[in-house]
Design a protein around this motif. Structure first.
Motif, PDB file in Angstrom:
ATOM      1  N   LEU A 114      47.469 -39.384 -28.029  1.00  0.00           N
ATOM      2  CA  LEU A 114      46.959 -40.748 -27.907  1.00  0.00           C
ATOM      3  C   LEU A 114      45.733 -40.882 -28.794  1.00  0.00           C
ATOM      4  O   LEU A 114      44.816 -40.070 -28.728  1.00  0.00           O
ATOM      5  CB  LEU A 114      46.577 -41.041 -26.443  1.00  0.00           C
ATOM      6  N   ILE A 115      45.754 -41.903 -29.657  1.00  0.00           N
ATOM      7  CA  ILE A 115      44.555 -42.247 -30.440  1.00  0.00           C
ATOM      8  C   ILE A 115      44.262 -43.709 -30.139  1.00  0.00           C
ATOM      9  O   ILE A 115      45.147 -44.555 -30.245  1.00  0.00           O
ATOM     10  CB  ILE A 115      44.755 -42.095 -31.960  1.00  0.00           C
ATOM     11  N   ARG A 116      43.005 -43.984 -29.790  1.00  0.00           N
ATOM     12  CA  ARG A 116      42.629 -45.341 -29.410  1.00  0.00           C
ATOM     13  C   ARG A 116      41.449 -45.776 -30.277  1.00  0.00           C
ATOM     14  O   ARG A 116      40.505 -45.021 -30.467  1.00  0.00           O
ATOM     15  CB  ARG A 116      42.211 -45.299 -27.931  1.00  0.00           C
ATOM     16  N   SER A 117      41.556 -46.987 -30.814  1.00  0.00           N
ATOM     17  CA  SER A 117      40.393 -47.582 -31.485  1.00  0.00           C
ATOM     18  C   SER A 117      39.921 -48.745 -30.611  1.00  0.00           C
ATOM     19  O   SER A 117      40.455 -48.961 -29.530  1.00  0.00           O
ATOM     20  CB  SER A 117      40.752 -48.055 -32.897  1.00  0.00           C
ATOM     21  N   ILE A 118      38.946 -49.511 -31.092  1.00  0.00           N
ATOM     22  CA  ILE A 118      38.363 -50.566 -30.250  1.00  0.00           C
ATOM     23  C   ILE A 118      39.434 -51.550 -29.774  1.00  0.00           C
ATOM     24  O   ILE A 118      39.454 -51.949 -28.624  1.00  0.00           O
ATOM     25  CB  ILE A 118      37.250 -51.309 -31.023  1.00  0.00           C
ATOM     26  N   HIS A 119      40.343 -51.937 -30.665  1.00  0.00           N
ATOM     27  CA  HIS A 119      41.286 -53.008 -30.316  1.00  0.00           C
ATOM     28  C   HIS A 119      42.742 -52.566 -30.357  1.00  0.00           C
ATOM     29  O   HIS A 119      43.643 -53.373 -30.219  1.00  0.00           O
ATOM     30  CB  HIS A 119      41.087 -54.189 -31.276  1.00  0.00           C
ATOM     31  N   SER A 120      42.970 -51.283 -30.583  1.00  0.00           N
ATOM     32  CA  SER A 120      44.357 -50.856 -30.752  1.00  0.00           C
ATOM     33  C   SER A 120      44.524 -49.425 -30.268  1.00  0.00           C
ATOM     34  O   SER A 120      43.554 -48.699 -30.095  1.00  0.00           O
ATOM     35  CB  SER A 120      44.740 -50.951 -32.231  1.00  0.00           C
ATOM     36  N   LEU A 121      45.775 -49.055 -30.020  1.00  0.00           N
ATOM     37  CA  LEU A 121      46.024 -47.656 -29.693  1.00  0.00           C
ATOM     38  C   LEU A 121      47.406 -47.260 -30.174  1.00  0.00           C
ATOM     39  O   LEU A 121      48.278 -48.097 -30.394  1.00  0.00           O
ATOM     40  CB  LEU A 121      45.859 -47.399 -28.188  1.00  0.00           C
ATOM     41  N   ILE A 122      47.557 -45.974 -30.356  1.00  0.00           N
ATOM     42  CA  ILE A 122      48.849 -45.405 -30.754  1.00  0.00           C
ATOM     43  C   ILE A 122      49.159 -44.266 -29.797  1.00  0.00           C
ATOM     44  O   ILE A 122      48.320 -43.404 -29.568  1.00  0.00           O
ATOM     45  CB  ILE A 122      48.802 -44.807 -32.172  1.00  0.00           C
TER      46      ILE A 122
END
Length: 199
Positions: A111-119
């Motif tokens: 799981l990789i998460r940024s401020i407004h998105s994730l994968i």
């Protein structure tokens, strides 16, 4: 006809093991499946170090039999996602535990998460079709968390082949890409998409 027993426990892995079709399993969560060519985000940034990564993959592949899920994850998946995490300066979580309910629980491979998105990325040894079912259920679980975005991106991979999916919360639809990306040939393309999603 109901597939899931309301009082039973299911892990994300359980959905990989069910023999039902993906659309039938997603219908249990009131989601529909649409397969089409996806227009995925791509970064416009110049990404450095990709030719070295590609060369490393090409150098190591002749010497490591990709006969297990662990081999595929360590040799092909982890190097790509580690690179993406470094480029985006985001944390790459591995074997990340999630529990929403008895029907939606287990560990996410990546799981990789940024401020407004994730994968979320699900790595499998072989069966991409059932792997996509598991990925879709994981995305449904993530969509129920408090700070979830309206669109969640995911990929299922057997290491050398990657297929993307998008969960759209508003329309309760999971879109599965009819195209795919291969490693090492499509490495630049693949990383450009993963970075583009997180930007």
């Amino acid at each position: 006809m109901k597939i899931l027993q309301a009082d039973a426990n299911y892990t994300f892995r359980s959905y990989f093991e069910l023999s039902n079709d993906t659309d039938e399993i997603l219908a249990e969560f009131d989601y529909k499946l649409v397969k089409k060519r996806l227009q995925l985000p791509r970064t416009s940034r110049q990404l450095s170090g990709l030719s070295e990564l590609k060369q490393n993959l090409e150098n190591v592949l002749p010497y490591v039999p990709l006969t297990s899920e662990t081999a595929r994850r360590e040799i092909l998946v982890a190097p790509v996602l580690s690179k993406v995490a470094m480029i985006c300066q985001q944390i790459l979580r591995i074997e990340y535990p999630v529990k929403v309910s008895n029907l939606l629980q287990g560990n996410l491979d990546y799981l990789i998460r940024s401020i407004h998105s994730l994968i979320v990325v699900e790595a499998k040894r072989d069966d991409l079709t059932r792997g996509f079912t598991q990925l879709a259920v994981e995305a449904i679980a993530l969509s129920m968390l408090d700070d979830a975005p309206d669109r969640l991106y995911g990929a299922v991979t057997i290491g050398n082949l990657w297929i993307f999916g998008i969960l759209d919360v508003t329309s309760r639809t999971i879109f599965q890409d009819i195209g795919s990306y291969t490693l090492p040939d499509d490495l630049e393309d693949l990383i450009s998409i993963l970075v583009g999603i997180l930007e």
